[in-house]
Design an enzyme around this catalytic site. Sequence first.
Site, PDB file in Angstrom:
ATOM      1  N   GLY A   1     -42.972   8.846  22.515  1.00  0.00           N
ATOM      2  CA  GLY A   1     -43.252   9.881  21.530  1.00  0.00           C
ATOM      3  C   GLY A   1     -42.720   9.442  20.182  1.00  0.00           C
TER       4      GLY A   1
ATOM      5  CG  MET B   1     -37.441   3.571  19.003  1.00  0.00           C
ATOM      6  SD  MET B   1     -36.412   4.001  20.436  1.00  0.00           S
ATOM      7  CE  MET B   1     -34.803   3.449  19.876  1.00  0.00           C
ATOM      8  CD  GLU B   2     -33.466   6.930  19.429  1.00  0.00           C
ATOM      9  OE1 GLU B   2     -34.654   7.167  19.720  1.00  0.00           O
ATOM     10  OE2 GLU B   2     -32.593   6.756  20.306  1.00  0.00           O
ATOM     11  CG  ASN B   3     -36.654   1.959  15.693  1.00  0.00           C
ATOM     12  OD1 ASN B   3     -35.881   1.655  16.604  1.00  0.00           O
ATOM     13  ND2 ASN B   3     -37.965   1.913  15.846  1.00  0.00           N
TER      14      ASN B   3
ATOM     15  CG  HIS C   1     -35.866  14.070  20.189  1.00  0.00           C
ATOM     16  ND1 HIS C   1     -35.248  14.667  21.261  1.00  0.00           N
ATOM     17  CD2 HIS C   1     -35.728  12.726  20.388  1.00  0.00           C
ATOM     18  CE1 HIS C   1     -34.758  13.737  22.064  1.00  0.00           C
ATOM     19  NE2 HIS C   1     -35.045  12.547  21.563  1.00  0.00           N
ATOM     20  CD  GLU C   2     -37.622  10.318  18.246  1.00  0.00           C
ATOM     21  OE1 GLU C   2     -36.616   9.602  18.339  1.00  0.00           O
ATOM     22  OE2 GLU C   2     -38.252  10.735  19.246  1.00  0.00           O
TER      23      GLU C   2
ATOM     24  CG  HIS D   1     -31.967  10.054  18.664  1.00  0.00           C
ATOM     25  ND1 HIS D   1     -31.027   9.996  19.660  1.00  0.00           N
ATOM     26  CD2 HIS D   1     -33.160  10.223  19.295  1.00  0.00           C
ATOM     27  CE1 HIS D   1     -31.620  10.124  20.845  1.00  0.00           C
ATOM     28  NE2 HIS D   1     -32.913  10.271  20.654  1.00  0.00           N
TER      29      HIS D   1
ATOM     30  CD  GLU E   1     -32.786  10.028  24.239  1.00  0.00           C
ATOM     31  OE1 GLU E   1     -33.127  11.070  23.653  1.00  0.00           O
ATOM     32  OE2 GLU E   1     -33.009   8.889  23.782  1.00  0.00           O
TER      33      GLU E   1
ATOM     34  CG  ASP F   1     -37.070  -0.385  30.181  1.00  0.00           C
ATOM     35  OD1 ASP F   1     -36.363  -0.202  29.172  1.00  0.00           O
ATOM     36  OD2 ASP F   1     -37.975  -1.237  30.243  1.00  0.00           O
TER      37      ASP F   1
ATOM     38  CE1 TYR G   1     -35.000  11.057  27.725  1.00  0.00           C
ATOM     39  CE2 TYR G   1     -35.305  12.060  25.578  1.00  0.00           C
ATOM     40  CZ  TYR G   1     -35.361  10.962  26.401  1.00  0.00           C
ATOM     41  OH  TYR G   1     -35.778   9.748  25.892  1.00  0.00           O
TER      42      TYR G   1
HETATM   43 ZN   LIG Z   1     -34.378  10.659  22.089  1.00  0.00          ZN
END
Ligand SMILES: [Zn+2]
Length: 627
Positions: free
Chosen positions: A279, A281-283, A306-307, A310, A329, A384, A392
């Site tokens: 969905g 990715m919190e880069n 959400h991101e 993070h 999470e 993974d 979560y």
């Molecule tokens: Zn997350």
Amino acid sequence: MRLLPALAFGTLLLPLAAYATDPNSYAQPDQVRVTHLDLDLKIDFPRKQIDGQATLKLDWKNPKAQSLVLDTRDLKIAKVEALAADGKTTPLTYALAPRDKVLGSKLTIAAPKHPAQVRIVYTTSPEASGLQWLTPAQTADKKLPFMFSQSESIHARSWVPLQDSPAIRFTYDARVTAPKDVRVVMSAINDAKHPLDGEFTFKQPHPIPSYLLAIGAGDLAVKETGPRSAVYAEPSVVDKAAHEFEDTEKLIAATEQLYGPYAWGRYDILVLPPSFPFGGMENPNMTFATPTVLVGDKSLVSLVAHELAHSWSGNLVTMATWRDGWLNEGFTTYVQGRVTEALYGKGLADEENLLAIRSLEKNIGHMPENAQRLAPQPRNTDADDELSDVSYDKGSWFLRTLEQKFGREHFDTWLKGYFNHFQWHSISTEQMLAYLKPNLIDKYPGKMSWDEVKEWVYGAGIPKDAPIPDSPRFDAIDKERAAFLAGTLAAGKLDAKTWNTQEWMYFLDRLPDRPALPKMHQLDAAWRLTGTPNAEIGMRWYVHAIAAGDKSVWPAAAEHMTRIGRLYLTMPVYKAFVQTPEGFAYAEKVYAKAKDGYHPLTQMAVERLFAKARAAQEQSPPKASKG
Ligand SMILES: [Zn+2]
């Protein structure tokens, strides 16, 4: 009460800098730690590879250490050298171990003289698990090729040789060359006005763990959404994305209001092609997001909440190992709910919490007992697979329980203090607990016992008194669904015109696992769910229609599976298909066509599902259908 593992308390008083053992990395941080990474990368689209130079600044911990051990996967190493302060280089000998299926190849560099810096010259493989390469035809605008990384969990090692463990944080600089017209972005401060001249530089001044190392490159346009935010997307997508994400500044401000200043400077969003397996990715500085949330009505914007969350829980305070993933999470899902509530109201936040609760209640009993724990006992698991709904949804449920028991004011003060106390560190579950006990549990006695806390963190299942939010709108949907299934309410009489995305999700989620076929026909005739552009609704619809034996939805389901590579939206449809031999055969055909457009992680997931389904079929040949 459940008896808890001994490890829960023996290690409770770890010092902040304690080294957790990370079973998913070959790195030896007790010998030497990487503190800074200097990258020089050349993106080669025709060959689907990156030619790279990684220069690692080292902090030697053990005076007797003989070598630097790094994680790699499918990298071709050309040269390793030590770098002196005056720039002089000396070749170093190294050994690349045979490839482990999960961990990749251990790279051992002999370095008994403890050089301050080591440089590795290397090339990535076209099959790098952390990179996806798309041809122009596979993009929305069909003009330029596209590539992007997904380093979480342990895929950074497939494009940079490094200590690939969340416990090790480093700053980085990068210089990246790419064909002209291509824009390159990274998980660092990005300059929206950078000319497309084929050369980009980046600086990430904050120490980050390797799974937050990220790169993307393609035909990218930029549109500002606020004073410190913008969206990056293909030109044909950028306006739609800017509209969907126009509340970004409000989201940042609301999160700051709760948990203190946003520490990273800019917050931009890169919208990827639909093959992105997640969905979001919190880069850091640059969230990577799926286009499947661009539904036009901002109903799925909680992904951004959400991101963004993070930036505090995960990027600022990080899990020490993948086993502690719920610290990332669970905390983030909790903060996401609070920010959603602040901006869009308690009604929507409660609906999203309830959706997660009901789905977790349904699934948790089918998981192995150890997987039901927030902090599982050591297990031999691919990183993974460490993150699941338990991390979560049980994680955030635990935090909502704390909030309810201690009151919002006390809990908010504690959580803000937690982010402050551990900022820029990677911590274990036990370090979090050691901070929780004196600063919340013991500080306000009589609200929650330590045994109850341990039950949440180390126990299987869900504690009995877990609080469940009220949702009058969901209650009404439960009644309507029941009446529809009982035949006392026609499909067309459902009050669905006013339902938002979450309410449709809830209605569909709680249909019987195998609904009666005529019921599905009635729903589709009234509400035209087949072919819906909303992938959250589509996924749930196809899963139930396929289970009901409704073959008329198969082509639309196939289109959904081909268009979208996001695991969460595609895998359930594959799973529904493999339940029957005929469905399985059809799913294999769909996959053969869709495969080239899928991310390596999605390919791996589908192939694993097929192998399992094949084994199950061989074990118990299907009985004749009852028609
Ligand atoms: Zn997350």
